[in-house]
Design a protein around this motif. Sequence first.
Motif, PDB file in Angstrom:
ATOM      1  N   ILE A 138      12.560   1.648   0.655  1.00  0.00           N
ATOM      2  CA  ILE A 138      12.039   0.480   1.356  1.00  0.00           C
ATOM      3  C   ILE A 138      11.579   0.853   2.756  1.00  0.00           C
ATOM      4  O   ILE A 138      10.581   0.345   3.247  1.00  0.00           O
ATOM      5  CB  ILE A 138      13.119  -0.621   1.419  1.00  0.00           C
ATOM      6  N   LEU A 139      12.284   1.785   3.357  1.00  0.00           N
ATOM      7  CA  LEU A 139      11.906   2.203   4.710  1.00  0.00           C
ATOM      8  C   LEU A 139      11.059   3.475   4.703  1.00  0.00           C
ATOM      9  O   LEU A 139      10.839   4.088   5.740  1.00  0.00           O
ATOM     10  CB  LEU A 139      13.149   2.430   5.561  1.00  0.00           C
ATOM     11  N   GLN A 155      11.927   3.838  14.075  1.00  0.00           N
ATOM     12  CA  GLN A 155      10.674   3.525  13.399  1.00  0.00           C
ATOM     13  C   GLN A 155       9.954   2.376  14.091  1.00  0.00           C
ATOM     14  O   GLN A 155       8.740   2.411  14.282  1.00  0.00           O
ATOM     15  CB  GLN A 155      10.934   3.117  11.952  1.00  0.00           C
ATOM     16  N   PHE A 208      -0.673  -4.236  12.966  1.00  0.00           N
ATOM     17  CA  PHE A 208      -0.128  -4.718  11.693  1.00  0.00           C
ATOM     18  C   PHE A 208       0.011  -3.592  10.679  1.00  0.00           C
ATOM     19  O   PHE A 208       0.990  -3.525   9.938  1.00  0.00           O
ATOM     20  CB  PHE A 208      -0.989  -5.848  11.126  1.00  0.00           C
ATOM     21  N   ARG A 241       0.602  -0.544  11.244  1.00  0.00           N
ATOM     22  CA  ARG A 241       1.734   0.283  11.586  1.00  0.00           C
ATOM     23  C   ARG A 241       3.050  -0.383  11.211  1.00  0.00           C
ATOM     24  O   ARG A 241       3.949   0.247  10.639  1.00  0.00           O
ATOM     25  CB  ARG A 241       1.688   0.555  13.086  1.00  0.00           C
ATOM     26  N   MET A 242       3.173  -1.645  11.560  1.00  0.00           N
ATOM     27  CA  MET A 242       4.397  -2.354  11.205  1.00  0.00           C
ATOM     28  C   MET A 242       4.566  -2.425   9.691  1.00  0.00           C
ATOM     29  O   MET A 242       5.660  -2.240   9.171  1.00  0.00           O
ATOM     30  CB  MET A 242       4.361  -3.772  11.775  1.00  0.00           C
ATOM     31  N   ILE A 276       6.019   0.635   7.944  1.00  0.00           N
ATOM     32  CA  ILE A 276       7.470   0.811   7.962  1.00  0.00           C
ATOM     33  C   ILE A 276       8.086   0.279   6.680  1.00  0.00           C
ATOM     34  O   ILE A 276       9.024   0.837   6.151  1.00  0.00           O
ATOM     35  CB  ILE A 276       8.079   0.102   9.183  1.00  0.00           C
ATOM     36  N   LEU A 277       7.523  -0.786   6.173  1.00  0.00           N
ATOM     37  CA  LEU A 277       8.051  -1.366   4.936  1.00  0.00           C
ATOM     38  C   LEU A 277       7.271  -0.913   3.706  1.00  0.00           C
ATOM     39  O   LEU A 277       7.434  -1.445   2.622  1.00  0.00           O
ATOM     40  CB  LEU A 277       8.031  -2.891   5.016  1.00  0.00           C
TER      41      LEU A 277
END
Lengths: 173, 173
Positions: A38-39, A118, B32, B34-35, B38-39
């Motif tokens: 997930i990460l 992160q 967005f 980049r964020m 992470i997921l």
Amino acid sequence: MKPPSEKSAGRRKSRPSFEPLQPHEIELADFFVRMAGILGVPRSVAEIYALLYVSSGPLDFDHIQGRLGISKGSVSQGLKFLRDHEMVLSVKEKGARRERWQPTPSLAASLVTLLRSQVLPALEQAQPGLQRVLADAQERGAQPEVIERLSRLNRWNSRALELAPLLLPPPGA
Amino acid sequence: MKPPSEKSAGRRKSRPSFEPLQPHEIELADFFVRMAGILGVPRSVAEIYALLYVSSGPLDFDHIQGRLGISKGSVSQGLKFLRDHEMVLSVKEKGARRERWQPTPSLAASLVTLLRSQVLPALEQAQPGLQRVLADAQERGAQPEVIERLSRLNRWNSRALELAPLLLPPPGA
DNA sequence: CTGATGTTTCAATAAATTTTGAACTGAGGC
DNA sequence: GCCTCAGTTCAAAATTTATTGAAACATCAG
């Protein structure tokens, strides 16, 4: 992938030969692999952590490599990642040359470290850009709705940055 | 990748031809992307969301495709993802053929939905396995330290599962 | 029903990420 | 100093994941 005759253990270095993971270990590894996924944390890293997590004592480099059946490079990189994120500790026994590894006491703290590493950089780097985007929109006289959205995003970003250092002191405090 | 002579706009369908993203839009999209990274959310999905987020009104399929310069397939899949996670809403004007999209009012709620959909299934599926791993360790008389770790993991898992439904009612409440 | 428009599907392709392993570095021991 | 062991580096290979685009599908106007 190249089990070197296994039985010729005798001479010289005695080629340790480790057991593959047991069913219960695989089960746990799968869990960690999935959560890590997930990460965006690579499978091999999660596997290393899982192995240390179910193991009774600290394990050395060769044990990790042998039991997981992965390459030296992966073990080295995986341990580096886990070290960098303070998820494992090395226990160096006095007078011993090899390092032995075990998970950091608190998994929760480990996760926080990981997330920080992160998310924080992204937030920091975005800060000036987001402000510029908002200013831009205001100058251009964009729709109030858009201005509102962008303002909220900016507020979030700032708040997150203020809160972040409280979560856990930065490495070296 | 194959700009079809651009100027031959005249006949029939008038080939709309959209502007590429402006600098301020790119800036927001980068954030967005980049964020989302992470997921593990794909770039194209983040870009679509960003575009809707800075746009004044709802956008239709062709605008999204045109301005981002991505394929129909990507737009379709991206919108599906965003729809499934309740991150966008379609505004269907009466008597209009095309759907037009805009971001869901609350970004926070959207993020929660996204997280739920990724984490919850993993927790649920892991539940029995984790219990088995713990029971296993107890039967085998593993080190107290290991038992303790596995117990804590089980408690976490259970607690998370109990708390989850409170975060946001499951779709259809 | 038929044609046109708007969207989805999915196999093939492209791009990004992870893993490998051989060469390299460094730290002792002798 | 030289040799061995322990671990790292990094380019190439393997694997995984995302994107594309053509064909299928759906919906609605006429």
